[in-house]
Scaffold this motif. Sequence first.
Motif, PDB file in Angstrom:
ATOM      1  N   ARG A 101       3.630  12.991  13.235  1.00  0.00           N
ATOM      2  CA  ARG A 101       3.913  12.332  11.914  1.00  0.00           C
ATOM      3  C   ARG A 101       3.854  10.921  12.007  1.00  0.00           C
ATOM      4  O   ARG A 101       3.943   9.966  11.241  1.00  0.00           O
ATOM      5  CB  ARG A 101       5.370  12.762  11.704  1.00  0.00           C
ATOM      6  N   PHE A 102       3.699  10.347  13.391  1.00  0.00           N
ATOM      7  CA  PHE A 102       3.636   9.077  13.647  1.00  0.00           C
ATOM      8  C   PHE A 102       2.336   8.308  13.618  1.00  0.00           C
ATOM      9  O   PHE A 102       1.333   9.186  13.679  1.00  0.00           O
ATOM     10  CB  PHE A 102       3.868   8.671  15.295  1.00  0.00           C
ATOM     11  N   PRO A 103       1.876   7.217  12.717  1.00  0.00           N
ATOM     12  CA  PRO A 103       3.009   6.025  12.773  1.00  0.00           C
ATOM     13  C   PRO A 103       3.627   6.297  11.296  1.00  0.00           C
ATOM     14  O   PRO A 103       4.607   5.234  11.131  1.00  0.00           O
ATOM     15  CB  PRO A 103       2.216   4.923  12.828  1.00  0.00           C
ATOM     16  N   ALA A 104       3.291   6.940  10.258  1.00  0.00           N
ATOM     17  CA  ALA A 104       3.806   6.882   8.887  1.00  0.00           C
ATOM     18  C   ALA A 104       5.447   7.279   8.971  1.00  0.00           C
ATOM     19  O   ALA A 104       5.959   6.531   8.197  1.00  0.00           O
ATOM     20  CB  ALA A 104       3.230   7.921   8.114  1.00  0.00           C
ATOM     21  N   GLU A 105       5.802   8.231   9.940  1.00  0.00           N
ATOM     22  CA  GLU A 105       7.173   8.450  10.072  1.00  0.00           C
ATOM     23  C   GLU A 105       7.455   8.468  11.501  1.00  0.00           C
ATOM     24  O   GLU A 105       6.654   8.783  12.245  1.00  0.00           O
ATOM     25  CB  GLU A 105       7.494   9.733   9.478  1.00  0.00           C
ATOM     26  N   ARG A 106       8.711   7.921  11.913  1.00  0.00           N
ATOM     27  CA  ARG A 106       9.263   7.605  13.372  1.00  0.00           C
ATOM     28  C   ARG A 106      10.474   8.620  13.350  1.00  0.00           C
ATOM     29  O   ARG A 106      11.493   8.463  12.625  1.00  0.00           O
ATOM     30  CB  ARG A 106       9.458   6.489  13.784  1.00  0.00           C
ATOM     31  N   TRP A 107      10.810   9.677  14.353  1.00  0.00           N
ATOM     32  CA  TRP A 107      11.489  10.696  14.285  1.00  0.00           C
ATOM     33  C   TRP A 107      11.893  10.783  15.930  1.00  0.00           C
ATOM     34  O   TRP A 107      11.206  10.622  16.875  1.00  0.00           O
ATOM     35  CB  TRP A 107      11.230  11.982  13.869  1.00  0.00           C
ATOM     36  N   ALA A 108      13.404  11.104  16.026  1.00  0.00           N
ATOM     37  CA  ALA A 108      13.680  11.374  17.285  1.00  0.00           C
ATOM     38  C   ALA A 108      15.084  12.572  17.175  1.00  0.00           C
ATOM     39  O   ALA A 108      15.640  12.653  16.131  1.00  0.00           O
ATOM     40  CB  ALA A 108      14.475  10.229  18.013  1.00  0.00           C
ATOM     41  N   ARG A 109      15.367  13.006  18.340  1.00  0.00           N
ATOM     42  CA  ARG A 109      16.476  14.187  18.342  1.00  0.00           C
ATOM     43  C   ARG A 109      17.069  13.651  19.914  1.00  0.00           C
ATOM     44  O   ARG A 109      16.305  13.578  20.733  1.00  0.00           O
ATOM     45  CB  ARG A 109      15.749  15.576  18.267  1.00  0.00           C
ATOM     46  N   VAL A 110      18.315  13.774  19.468  1.00  0.00           N
ATOM     47  CA  VAL A 110      19.349  13.290  20.798  1.00  0.00           C
ATOM     48  C   VAL A 110      20.160  14.565  21.360  1.00  0.00           C
ATOM     49  O   VAL A 110      20.713  15.015  20.277  1.00  0.00           O
ATOM     50  CB  VAL A 110      19.847  12.115  20.774  1.00  0.00           C
ATOM     51  N   SER A 111      20.034  14.996  22.502  1.00  0.00           N
ATOM     52  CA  SER A 111      21.263  16.013  22.883  1.00  0.00           C
ATOM     53  C   SER A 111      22.114  15.044  23.996  1.00  0.00           C
ATOM     54  O   SER A 111      21.627  14.703  25.039  1.00  0.00           O
ATOM     55  CB  SER A 111      20.628  17.067  23.510  1.00  0.00           C
ATOM     56  N   VAL A 112      23.315  15.265  23.955  1.00  0.00           N
ATOM     57  CA  VAL A 112      24.373  14.512  25.017  1.00  0.00           C
ATOM     58  C   VAL A 112      25.209  15.745  25.595  1.00  0.00           C
ATOM     59  O   VAL A 112      25.889  16.627  24.809  1.00  0.00           O
ATOM     60  CB  VAL A 112      25.155  13.643  24.078  1.00  0.00           C
ATOM     61  N   THR A 113      25.191  15.794  26.731  1.00  0.00           N
ATOM     62  CA  THR A 113      26.213  16.734  27.487  1.00  0.00           C
ATOM     63  C   THR A 113      27.267  16.124  28.137  1.00  0.00           C
ATOM     64  O   THR A 113      27.077  14.854  28.905  1.00  0.00           O
ATOM     65  CB  THR A 113      25.544  17.390  28.804  1.00  0.00           C
ATOM     66  N   LEU A 114      28.512  16.576  27.942  1.00  0.00           N
ATOM     67  CA  LEU A 114      29.736  15.937  28.202  1.00  0.00           C
ATOM     68  C   LEU A 114      30.316  16.577  29.416  1.00  0.00           C
ATOM     69  O   LEU A 114      29.915  17.730  29.812  1.00  0.00           O
ATOM     70  CB  LEU A 114      30.813  15.810  27.110  1.00  0.00           C
TER      71      LEU A 114
END
Length: 471
Positions: free
Chosen positions: A370-383
């Motif tokens: 999808r880049f460069p027309a759209e910019r995406w990310a996903r984040v996972s955080v472990t506590l």
Amino acid sequence: MAERDRAMAANRAPVPQFARSLAYSDLPGDVIDQAKRCLLDLIGIAAAGSRTPGAAIVTHYVATQLGGRARILFDGRGAGVAGAAFAGASSIDALDGHDGHVLTKGHAGVAVLPALLAYVDGGVVPSIDGREFLTCFVLGYEIATRAGIALHATTADYHCSGAWNALACAAIGGRLLGFDDERLRHALGVAEYFGPRGQILRACDHPTMVKDGSGWGAQAGVTAALLARDGFTGAPALTVEGDAAGAHWHDLRTRWLIREQYFKPYPVCRWAQPAVEAALSLQRAHAFDADDVTGITLESFREAIDLGSQCVHPATTDEAQYSLTCSVAAALVFGRLGAPEVTPPRLSDPRVARLIDAMTLREDQEFSRRFPAERWARVSVTLRDGRTLNSEPTRDRGNPDNPLSDAELRDKYRSFAVPALGRERTAAIEMSVDALTTDATALRTLIEALLVPIDTTQRPRQANITVGATS
């Protein structure tokens, strides 16, 4: 040769004619409003950026080596017109918080504003009013953005913004100097030929002060116009007149690309912003502290994953702004991401380094597609308590279809400008931008506020311009 010349003439985009004839009355109301948003946003970033080490180095060089009568943005010392444009663009480029366009993968206004200020203050044009100033400003965005898209579409290598925003600076100069179509063609050709073809991905992997090359783009574009004024000739600009370029210019006056610029919530590379957005959204939703985090997984497109990959622990603001991991870590440690968070001493906070070391990075193939027309990310955080928090796929904010509100943009401007300029000067600039189209004194007031030193104890000299009445 004659046949090829005839073919190029037939395919030639009407760029010089557009640059010469564009009138304030041609601009739709929302385009004028957007121009004021872009202008105010750039000024805020310039104010904060002028305090960085990189900006200080360039400004000192210009003031001591390239002297003249055009005052340097937020410095006040005199320079040649091209030199003042170089210094001003370098100050904006020094803090990566300015607007841009997804298909150029870069920035127009960073060069357009300093070049326009330098032309006006350097005596290139004897009289200008606020409406003409905004018309030139819009012209710069329309030329630069199209030239950038054309360059990406016709050249395999990925070049810095200075490679194409130089053409906008030349076009503005040609308009103000009263060039005919042929002389403007030469100015554009010189600007493209001399513009920096910096390989921007090198700076993304190894972040330094070279940034996006817009300082050199502004200088090359202004130089091109001044050379063309005296008869210097240039090869045709391929991003304007090449066989494959025409498709990118046919919609002049009907599609206004300044409308399509994005605004950044955070002063870091646009490629890092989806991950920052996702991480902060998780933190706000679940109210965890950075000390609670034991692991972070970032998934994004390839260019974002590579951002700052050869500089694991940034030590300077230039390194931090081009680091995916540092941007996310600083945002989680401080709960926000502004200029202080990408600048020492906060940058060197050991909690930021700990989170960087706790990160795992993965390319998501769909995000890369999808880049460069759209910019995406996903984040996972472990506590520490054993929970793993997963964000939704997240886009960067501030695009035309998910815009920052006017209130957010003004808050952003003030957050960057007030620490550098103080509240009174920050407010005066904001009022002048708002009044550019209605108050005959607004442009003079704005220029004086922009071209005197941040340290107002220094004695500013008088402006070199005559500001015409707004009609």
